[in-house]
Scaffold this motif. Structure first.
Motif, PDB file in Angstrom:
ATOM      1  N   THR A  76       1.084  -1.473  -0.151  1.00  0.00           N
ATOM      2  CA  THR A  76      -0.362  -0.168  -0.026  1.00  0.00           C
ATOM      3  C   THR A  76       0.847   1.288  -0.109  1.00  0.00           C
ATOM      4  O   THR A  76       0.385   2.416  -0.766  1.00  0.00           O
ATOM      5  CB  THR A  76      -1.171  -0.407   1.137  1.00  0.00           C
ATOM      6  N   VAL A  77       2.458   1.117   1.394  1.00  0.00           N
ATOM      7  CA  VAL A  77       2.824   2.444   0.983  1.00  0.00           C
ATOM      8  C   VAL A  77       3.711   2.599  -0.057  1.00  0.00           C
ATOM      9  O   VAL A  77       3.329   3.706  -0.907  1.00  0.00           O
ATOM     10  CB  VAL A  77       3.514   2.434   2.739  1.00  0.00           C
ATOM     11  N   ASP A  78       3.979   1.556  -0.785  1.00  0.00           N
ATOM     12  CA  ASP A  78       4.903   1.157  -1.721  1.00  0.00           C
ATOM     13  C   ASP A  78       4.452   1.674  -2.608  1.00  0.00           C
ATOM     14  O   ASP A  78       4.638   2.743  -3.637  1.00  0.00           O
ATOM     15  CB  ASP A  78       5.298   0.330  -2.379  1.00  0.00           C
ATOM     16  N   HIS A  79       3.036   1.342  -3.051  1.00  0.00           N
ATOM     17  CA  HIS A  79       2.401   1.798  -4.302  1.00  0.00           C
ATOM     18  C   HIS A  79       2.170   3.387  -4.554  1.00  0.00           C
ATOM     19  O   HIS A  79       2.371   4.347  -5.233  1.00  0.00           O
ATOM     20  CB  HIS A  79       1.363   1.143  -4.481  1.00  0.00           C
ATOM     21  N   LEU A  80       1.848   3.884  -3.154  1.00  0.00           N
ATOM     22  CA  LEU A  80       1.767   5.512  -2.800  1.00  0.00           C
ATOM     23  C   LEU A  80       2.389   5.804  -3.252  1.00  0.00           C
ATOM     24  O   LEU A  80       2.502   7.475  -3.437  1.00  0.00           O
ATOM     25  CB  LEU A  80       0.810   5.483  -1.479  1.00  0.00           C
ATOM     26  N   MET A  81       3.367   5.720  -2.809  1.00  0.00           N
ATOM     27  CA  MET A  81       5.142   6.734  -2.285  1.00  0.00           C
ATOM     28  C   MET A  81       5.776   6.607  -4.007  1.00  0.00           C
ATOM     29  O   MET A  81       6.651   7.202  -3.965  1.00  0.00           O
ATOM     30  CB  MET A  81       5.343   6.092  -1.397  1.00  0.00           C
ATOM     31  N   LYS A  82       4.676   6.187  -5.056  1.00  0.00           N
ATOM     32  CA  LYS A  82       5.535   5.575  -5.829  1.00  0.00           C
ATOM     33  C   LYS A  82       6.378   7.259  -6.642  1.00  0.00           C
ATOM     34  O   LYS A  82       7.999   6.884  -7.026  1.00  0.00           O
ATOM     35  CB  LYS A  82       4.833   5.098  -7.107  1.00  0.00           C
ATOM     36  N   PRO A  83       5.226   8.103  -6.348  1.00  0.00           N
ATOM     37  CA  PRO A  83       5.809   9.176  -7.645  1.00  0.00           C
ATOM     38  C   PRO A  83       7.375   9.332  -6.352  1.00  0.00           C
ATOM     39  O   PRO A  83       7.918  10.721  -7.169  1.00  0.00           O
ATOM     40  CB  PRO A  83       4.848   9.995  -7.151  1.00  0.00           C
ATOM     41  N   PHE A  84       7.656   9.437  -5.561  1.00  0.00           N
ATOM     42  CA  PHE A  84       8.030   9.911  -4.625  1.00  0.00           C
ATOM     43  C   PHE A  84      10.707   9.137  -4.284  1.00  0.00           C
ATOM     44  O   PHE A  84      10.906   9.513  -5.265  1.00  0.00           O
ATOM     45  CB  PHE A  84       8.531   9.637  -3.163  1.00  0.00           C
ATOM     46  N   VAL A  85       9.710   8.282  -3.749  1.00  0.00           N
ATOM     47  CA  VAL A  85      10.845   7.418  -3.040  1.00  0.00           C
ATOM     48  C   VAL A  85      10.930   6.482  -3.027  1.00  0.00           C
ATOM     49  O   VAL A  85       9.764   5.821  -2.401  1.00  0.00           O
ATOM     50  CB  VAL A  85      12.026   8.316  -2.401  1.00  0.00           C
ATOM     51  N   LYS A  86      11.668   4.889  -2.658  1.00  0.00           N
ATOM     52  CA  LYS A  86      11.242   3.777  -2.688  1.00  0.00           C
ATOM     53  C   LYS A  86      11.016   3.701  -1.113  1.00  0.00           C
ATOM     54  O   LYS A  86      12.175   3.859  -0.333  1.00  0.00           O
ATOM     55  CB  LYS A  86      12.119   2.819  -3.111  1.00  0.00           C
ATOM     56  N   PRO A  87       9.707   3.198  -0.359  1.00  0.00           N
ATOM     57  CA  PRO A  87       9.421   2.881   1.288  1.00  0.00           C
ATOM     58  C   PRO A  87      10.413   2.120   1.871  1.00  0.00           C
ATOM     59  O   PRO A  87      10.662   1.280   0.603  1.00  0.00           O
ATOM     60  CB  PRO A  87       8.369   3.499   1.746  1.00  0.00           C
ATOM     61  N   GLU A  88      10.865   2.270   3.297  1.00  0.00           N
ATOM     62  CA  GLU A  88      11.917   1.621   3.617  1.00  0.00           C
ATOM     63  C   GLU A  88      11.041   0.084   4.078  1.00  0.00           C
ATOM     64  O   GLU A  88      10.096   0.403   4.116  1.00  0.00           O
ATOM     65  CB  GLU A  88      12.378   1.711   5.018  1.00  0.00           C
ATOM     66  N   PRO A  89      11.853  -1.010   4.607  1.00  0.00           N
ATOM     67  CA  PRO A  89      10.234  -2.135   4.699  1.00  0.00           C
ATOM     68  C   PRO A  89       9.656  -1.428   6.121  1.00  0.00           C
ATOM     69  O   PRO A  89      10.582  -0.716   7.074  1.00  0.00           O
ATOM     70  CB  PRO A  89      11.345  -2.910   5.409  1.00  0.00           C
ATOM     71  N   ILE A  90       8.230  -1.967   6.622  1.00  0.00           N
ATOM     72  CA  ILE A  90       7.433  -1.752   7.296  1.00  0.00           C
ATOM     73  C   ILE A  90       8.493  -2.064   8.901  1.00  0.00           C
ATOM     74  O   ILE A  90       9.168  -3.168   8.933  1.00  0.00           O
ATOM     75  CB  ILE A  90       6.012  -1.673   6.519  1.00  0.00           C
ATOM     76  N   MET A  91       8.473  -1.283   9.408  1.00  0.00           N
ATOM     77  CA  MET A  91       8.556  -1.657  11.113  1.00  0.00           C
ATOM     78  C   MET A  91       7.594  -2.216  11.831  1.00  0.00           C
ATOM     79  O   MET A  91       6.307  -1.958  11.580  1.00  0.00           O
ATOM     80  CB  MET A  91       8.485  -0.461  11.972  1.00  0.00           C
ATOM     81  N   THR A  92       8.105  -3.913  11.858  1.00  0.00           N
ATOM     82  CA  THR A  92       6.661  -4.309  12.584  1.00  0.00           C
ATOM     83  C   THR A  92       6.313  -4.923  13.705  1.00  0.00           C
ATOM     84  O   THR A  92       7.171  -4.318  14.811  1.00  0.00           O
ATOM     85  CB  THR A  92       6.793  -6.398  12.011  1.00  0.00           C
ATOM     86  N   MET A  93       5.484  -5.285  14.587  1.00  0.00           N
ATOM     87  CA  MET A  93       5.044  -5.392  16.009  1.00  0.00           C
ATOM     88  C   MET A  93       5.059  -6.882  16.568  1.00  0.00           C
ATOM     89  O   MET A  93       4.527  -7.915  15.642  1.00  0.00           O
ATOM     90  CB  MET A  93       4.176  -5.145  16.891  1.00  0.00           C
ATOM     91  N   ASP A  94       6.370  -6.879  17.040  1.00  0.00           N
ATOM     92  CA  ASP A  94       6.530  -8.755  17.860  1.00  0.00           C
ATOM     93  C   ASP A  94       5.172  -9.761  18.119  1.00  0.00           C
ATOM     94  O   ASP A  94       4.630 -11.067  17.058  1.00  0.00           O
ATOM     95  CB  ASP A  94       7.603  -9.273  18.798  1.00  0.00           C
ATOM     96  N   HIS A  95       4.425  -8.668  18.778  1.00  0.00           N
ATOM     97  CA  HIS A  95       3.466  -9.825  19.536  1.00  0.00           C
ATOM     98  C   HIS A  95       2.206  -8.502  19.025  1.00  0.00           C
ATOM     99  O   HIS A  95       1.400  -7.320  20.010  1.00  0.00           O
ATOM    100  CB  HIS A  95       3.191 -10.023  20.702  1.00  0.00           C
ATOM    101  N   PRO A  96       1.480  -8.536  17.951  1.00  0.00           N
ATOM    102  CA  PRO A  96       0.339  -7.697  17.374  1.00  0.00           C
ATOM    103  C   PRO A  96      -0.981  -7.862  17.825  1.00  0.00           C
ATOM    104  O   PRO A  96      -1.872  -7.548  17.475  1.00  0.00           O
ATOM    105  CB  PRO A  96       0.105  -8.357  15.794  1.00  0.00           C
TER     106      PRO A  96
END
Ligand code: SAH
Length: 490
Positions: A141-161
């Motif tokens: 989702t973020v990669d797609h929306l941010m295509k005009p700008f720069v490649k986003p970093e890998p998402i910071m996830t939560m160990d115990h979600p």
């Protein structure tokens, strides 16, 4: 807890929704699904339902499966890419309602939702996907929306979600047999699902709500009825300081007259000595907002404190405080890094809430100017700066856009602007003033990458470059994703 089958138990009918509750949007229940665009989650309601066997060929940003049908692209809740399924389609006016009836070929990403209320509630939208698929969806989702700008970093996830929400509210009602029930609203309705546990809530908070539910009868606390305007208790709101262990209980009532309140407080704190403060909030309006204007402290000091990034924050019933503090620390950490502070900069913390980002940044900045619309939050921000011994931060109440226009007109200077607006993003008054103020860096924190991308487009057109984008999963199990971006002046 009742058992519910996997995949195919998508049984609720719209008739049922109508029988049980008013259909209205509940803005205050922020984490609950809102009706999405043209295809609501609600099952068939028109007369001409057709069932089609379709294969899902993609995802919408809000986590629904996409299918092509008769030249149209439709969204189907709970359907995953690659899956073939029977889908009921109903035309309703100009729009189509879709309902997943049966998955014929499940995806390897499909998971059994651990919550028994998942398909009824709508507060979470992604429990039918495993964790890695959720992460991938948000990243895409973020990669797609941010295509005009720069490649986003890998998402910071939560160990115990799970168990992460530090703020929960549950609503009370009566069944036809006058039994007290309490829980969350079913999606897109005001029908209460009687539940004792929401697995993304703080477990202690839910235990307290359960205890209150059990006490209501003997304390003659009749649940409020939205339709008749009769009754007393509307909601219980609980805020938990995850680091401090402090707990706030807010009883939201339709009337200030609470007979037996002292005994109630005594009994509740005896059962839950971990409670730090109890308030009575009076909400006598016909409104979807949870909290009313009047407030009375029944026990303790009326606020709680919590620690975030090594600083202490005071939280009142109404002020905004991020609901997932573990992930917030990661988010703020990245935001402060992106600000590249050396100790000299003037930093604007716009949409500052209770001052969290600004106060954390103040340790590395020359001075911080915070602006926020909510006056309770500003009062908390000022208290928070004193509490933490910060003397280089000032907080102002007002519209961030207007405030920035004034700053630009006065010829004020700012080196870094950090903004963290609500879901609908910032506005042109604000953004055009940023352009006039010419800060070297803009750090844009957002809970809605769609409006973030829109606003960044404006800044990019007006002299800024997006250098970094960091998605953070602040709301596991839901389709929401947070993103922080660094923009620099060319
Ligand atoms: N930065 C804070 C709060 C972010 S939430 C944090 O991380 O905790 C967004 C905040 O923007 C809310 O506190 C809300 O009250 C505030 N807000 C909404 N509209 C605003 C406006 N027009 N001007 C200033 N603040 C606004």
């Amino acid at each position: 807890m009742s058992k519910r089958k996997n995949n195919a138990s998508f049984k609720k009918s719209n008739k049922e929704q109508k029988q049980h509750g008013k259909k209205k949007n509940h803005a205050a229940q922020k984490h609950q699904a809102k009706p999405q665009g043209n295809q609501g989650n609600s099952p068939n309601q028109g007369k001409k339902a057709v069932t089609a066997e379709l294969t899902c060929n993609g995802f919408s940003n809000d986590g629904k499966g996409l299918v092509d049908w008769e030249g149209k692209q439709l969204k189907v809740p709970y359907l995953l890419p690659g899956e073939t399924a029977e889908i009921a389609i109903t035309k309703k006016g100009k729009y189509y309602n879709t309902k997943l009836k049966r998955v014929l070929k499940p995806s390897k990403d499909r998971a059994k939702p651990p919550c028994p209320y998942y398909y009824d509630c709508g507060g979470c939208q992604l429990q039918h996907m495993n964790s890695s698929a959720q992460d991938q969806l948000k990243q895409n989702t973020v990669d797609h929306l941010m295509k005009p700008f720069v490649k986003p970093e890998p998402i910071m996830t939560m160990d115990h979600p799970w168990d992460y929400r530090n703020k929960n509210h549950m609503t009370f009602g009566l069944t036809r047999n006058r039994q007290i029930i309490g829980g969350l609203y079913a999606q897109n309705t005001h029908r209460i699902i009687d539940m004792d546990r929401c697995i993304i809530h703080d477990p202690k908070a839910d235990q307290i709500v359960h205890t209150i539910k059990g006490m209501m009868k003997s304390f003659k606390m009749i649940p409020y009825n939205e339709d008749s305007g009769q009754g007393f208790l509307r909601h219980v709101l609980i805020k938990v300081g995850k680091a401090s262990g402090e707990i706030m209980v807010v009883l939201v009532a339709a009337s200030p007259i609470f007979k037996g309140k002292n005994n109630f407080v005594k009994a509740l704190t005896k059962e839950h000595p971990e409670i730090s403060t109890i308030l009575l909030n009076i909400n006598d309006k016909d409104t979807s907002m949870v909290l009313g204007d009047q407030e009375k402290v029944l026990y303790g000091k009326g606020t709680i404190t919590d620690t975030l990034c090594g600083m202490k924050f005071e939280i009142s019933p109404k002020s905004f405080y991020q609901i997932n503090p573990a992930q917030t620390e990661k988010l703020y950490g990245r935001a402060v890094e992106m600000a590249e502070l050396t100790g000299k900069e003037t930093v604007i913390d716009a949409y500052c809430g209770i001052g969290t980002i600004g106060l954390i940044a103040s340790q590395k900045a020359g001075k911080v100017i915070g602006v926020e619309l909510n006056k309770d939050a500003v009062r908390d921000a000022i208290r928070n700066s004193k509490r933490n011994g910060v003397n280089n931060a000032r907080f102002y109440q007002g519209d961030a856009g207007e405030f920035m226009v004034q700053m630009a007109n006065h010829g004020d200077k700012a080196d870094v602007v950090i903004l963290d607006p609500p879901r609908n993003g910032s506005d042109e008054a604000f953004l055009s003033s940023v352009v006039k103020l010419k800060p070297k860096r803009v750090v844009y924190v957002s809970c809605n990458p769609e409006t973030q991308a829109r606003d960044m487009k404006y800044l990019v057109k007006n002299g800024y470059t997006v250098e970094e984008i960091q998605p953070v999963d602040m709301f596991p199990q839901t389709h929401h994703v947070e993103s922080v971006a660094k923009l620099v002046r060319k």
